[in-house]
Design a protein around this motif. Structure first.
Motif, short mmCIF file in Angstrom:
data_model
loop_
_atom_site.label_atom_id
_atom_site.label_comp_id
_atom_site.label_asym_id
_atom_site.label_seq_id
_atom_site.Cartn_x
_atom_site.Cartn_y
_atom_site.Cartn_z
N SER A 98 11.39 -3.21 -5.91
CA SER A 98 11.68 -1.81 -6.32
C SER A 98 10.54 -0.89 -5.93
O SER A 98 10.05 -0.08 -6.74
N ALA A 99 10.09 -0.99 -4.69
CA ALA A 99 8.97 -0.18 -4.22
C ALA A 99 9.37 1.28 -4.10
O ALA A 99 10.53 1.62 -3.86
N ALA A 100 8.39 2.14 -4.26
CA ALA A 100 8.62 3.58 -4.15
C ALA A 100 8.71 3.97 -2.69
O ALA A 100 8.17 3.29 -1.81
N PRO A 101 9.38 5.10 -2.39
CA PRO A 101 9.42 5.59 -1.00
C PRO A 101 8.00 5.81 -0.49
O PRO A 101 7.14 6.35 -1.19
N GLY A 102 7.75 5.41 0.72
CA GLY A 102 6.42 5.56 1.29
C GLY A 102 5.54 4.34 1.14
O GLY A 102 4.46 4.28 1.74
N ASP A 103 5.96 3.37 0.33
CA ASP A 103 5.19 2.14 0.18
C ASP A 103 5.51 1.21 1.35
O ASP A 103 6.65 1.14 1.82
N ARG A 104 4.50 0.50 1.81
CA ARG A 104 4.67 -0.47 2.89
C ARG A 104 3.94 -1.76 2.54
O ARG A 104 3.01 -1.76 1.72
N LEU A 105 4.34 -2.84 3.18
CA LEU A 105 3.60 -4.09 3.05
C LEU A 105 2.51 -4.11 4.11
O LEU A 105 2.79 -4.00 5.30
N ALA A 106 1.27 -4.27 3.67
CA ALA A 106 0.15 -4.22 4.62
C ALA A 106 0.21 -5.37 5.62
O ALA A 106 -0.29 -5.25 6.74
N CYS A 107 0.85 -6.48 5.24
CA CYS A 107 0.92 -7.62 6.15
C CYS A 107 1.99 -7.45 7.22
O CYS A 107 2.02 -8.21 8.19
N GLN A 108 2.87 -6.47 7.06
CA GLN A 108 3.97 -6.27 8.00
C GLN A 108 3.84 -4.96 8.78
O GLN A 108 4.25 -4.89 9.95
N ALA A 109 3.31 -3.92 8.15
CA ALA A 109 3.19 -2.62 8.81
C ALA A 109 2.04 -2.66 9.82
O ALA A 109 0.92 -3.02 9.49
N MET A 110 2.31 -2.26 11.04
CA MET A 110 1.33 -2.33 12.12
C MET A 110 1.06 -0.94 12.69
O MET A 110 1.99 -0.29 13.17
N VAL A 137 0.85 -1.19 0.00
CA VAL A 137 0.00 0.00 0.00
C VAL A 137 0.89 1.23 0.00
O VAL A 137 2.04 1.19 0.43
N ARG A 138 0.33 2.32 -0.49
CA ARG A 138 1.02 3.62 -0.42
C ARG A 138 0.48 4.36 0.78
O ARG A 138 -0.74 4.54 0.93
N ILE A 139 1.36 4.80 1.67
CA ILE A 139 0.95 5.53 2.87
C ILE A 139 0.79 7.00 2.49
O ILE A 139 1.77 7.70 2.24
N VAL A 140 -0.45 7.44 2.43
CA VAL A 140 -0.74 8.82 2.05
C VAL A 140 -0.56 9.76 3.23
O VAL A 140 0.01 10.84 3.11
N GLU A 141 -1.04 9.33 4.38
CA GLU A 141 -0.89 10.11 5.61
C GLU A 141 -0.69 9.16 6.78
O GLU A 141 -1.20 8.03 6.78
N GLY A 142 0.05 9.63 7.79
CA GLY A 142 0.18 8.87 9.03
C GLY A 142 1.28 7.83 9.05
O GLY A 142 1.21 6.88 9.83
N SER A 143 2.31 8.01 8.24
CA SER A 143 3.39 7.02 8.23
C SER A 143 4.07 6.91 9.60
O SER A 143 4.59 5.86 9.96
N GLY A 144 4.06 8.00 10.36
CA GLY A 144 4.68 7.98 11.68
C GLY A 144 3.89 7.16 12.69
O GLY A 144 4.40 6.89 13.79
N ASN A 145 2.67 6.79 12.34
CA ASN A 145 1.84 5.99 13.24
C ASN A 145 1.96 4.50 12.95
O ASN A 145 1.14 3.70 13.45
N LEU A 146 2.96 4.12 12.16
CA LEU A 146 3.17 2.72 11.82
C LEU A 146 4.46 2.21 12.46
O LEU A 146 5.38 2.97 12.73
#
Length: 374
Positions: free
Chosen positions: A317-329, A293-302
């Motif tokens: 080759s993910a873009a900056p700000g992209d996260r894996l939804a199964c890993q980011a909590m 997923v692309r984190i649009v807002e609230g990356s500091g809350n992960l």
């Protein structure tokens, strides 16, 4: 991929190869018990020597221990139907398989006997028939558990598209042939049960096992109670870890729902806890990247990016700000995300996208007479 993940995959592959050899050996029972014995020397021989035997036992213990460890770290027991069924089948393997292990591993170590397929068939078809039924159930459970795990690993590999068409028939043919071989060999044994010469090896082995039978049952019961205690402790410890007091988080989807619930689940688990569709081809193991997923807002809350996630994001080759939804909590507050892949994407479509190819659009149904004439 962390060392524990690599060990879990490697030990699982070793066990799958062993189970495959075992099933193929049983399939030779369609010809004769002698053919089964001959095939076993080639297919099972690598696991009955001073090198293969310890590797197999270590793989069994390691894979089971890592499975229990993964169970403790599950935030949701029921991630999806396939994953949940695989976990439950994995827990059931030990009690289902233990009598076979006692008879073919522990028993020979105590008696010095070398159990043949004829002896094993006699146990299941003549002496203790209910164990034969249990062994058939164990075969089915182990095969489904192993194939699902193998499927999750294979379908995110670059070569999956080339072998997927032959994989599904293989999954069905092998266990069916093994069960038919088991039945046919059992019929041969029963037909010759009155032949003294044919049954002589069975009687000799039975005499040896008769000396330690009660002890084997006691050891088996002790192992089962210990296993049940371990599983119960893990479930209890997991419940304490999951349900302790946690802050609330708000997960917002771009052009999608808003989900509010206590922290402690990954983005993917949070979405699925409210039946929000989300791609996850590898079963939320962090291997494929299809849940990105692309984190649009609230990356500091992960939660911070861990080693599994970092490796997969770099490989894709993910873009900056992209996260894996199964890993980011989410650890609190609000997060706004945008999924990068369709929830119903297939492994082949996903691999095509990673290669920069555009999958063919779905073929639309022809318009019925009168449509579009308004």
């Amino acid at each position: 991929m962390t060392l524990l993940n690599k060990l879990r995959i490697a030990s699982g592959l070793v066990l799958f190869v062993f189970v495959l050899g075992h099933l193929l050996t049983l399939a030779f029972g369609l010809r004769s018990i002698e053919a089964m014995e001959t095939a076993g020397r080639f297919l099972m021989g690598p696991w009955t020597n001073p090198v293969g035997g310890p590797i197999l036992m270590l793989s069994f213990l390691l894979h089971g221990a890592l499975g229990i460890w993964a169970l403790f770290w599950r935030n949701r027991l029921f991630f999806n139907w396939g994953d949940s069924i695989q976990a439950l089948l994995g827990i059931a393997i030990v009690p289902l398989l233990l009598p076979h292990i006692m008879g073919t591993v522990v028993g020979p170590a105590m008696t010095g006997a070398t159990p043949s397929f004829k002896w094993v068939l006699a146990v299941y078809w003549m002496f203790v028939p209910h164990l034969g039924i249990q062994q058939v159930i164990a075969l089915i459970v182990i095969w489904i558990h192993g194939c699902y795990g193998l499927f999750l690993w294979m379908q995110v590999q670059d070569w999956w598209g080339r072998i997927s068409t032959v994989s599904y028939p293989f999954v069905v043919i092998v266990p069916v042939a093994a069960l038919l071989g088991f039945v046919e060999a059992g019929k041969i044994l029963l037909a010759n049960s009155g032949n003294a010469e044919f049954m002589a090896p069975v009687r000799e082995t039975a005499a040896l096992y008769g000396q330690v039978g009660d002890q084997l049952w006691r050891i088996q019961d002790q192992i089962l109670w210990a296993y049940a205690a371990i599983v119960a402790v893990v479930f209890a410890a997991r419940a304490v870890r999951v349900w302790r007091k946690r802050p609330m988080v708000t997960l917002n989807y771009v052009d999608g729902p808003t989900i509010v619930r206590p922290a402690g689940l990954s983005l993917l688990e949070t979405a699925q806890s409210r039946d929000t569709p989300h791609a996850a081809l590898c079963g939320a193991r962090g291997r494929c990247g299809s849940c990105a997923v692309r984190i649009v807002e609230g990356s500091g809350n992960l939660s911070p990016v861990g080693p599994i996630e970092a490796e997969t994001l770099a490989r894709r080759s993910a873009a900056p700000g992209d996260r894996l939804a199964c890993q980011a909590m989410p650890v609190g507050g609000s997060v706004l995300v945008e999924p990068l892949f369709s929830p119903d994407i297939t492994p082949i479509e996903y691999q095509a996208l990673l290669r920069g190819e555009v999958p063919d659009p779905p073929v639309s149904e022809p318009a019925s007479v009168g449509e579009g004439s308004q």
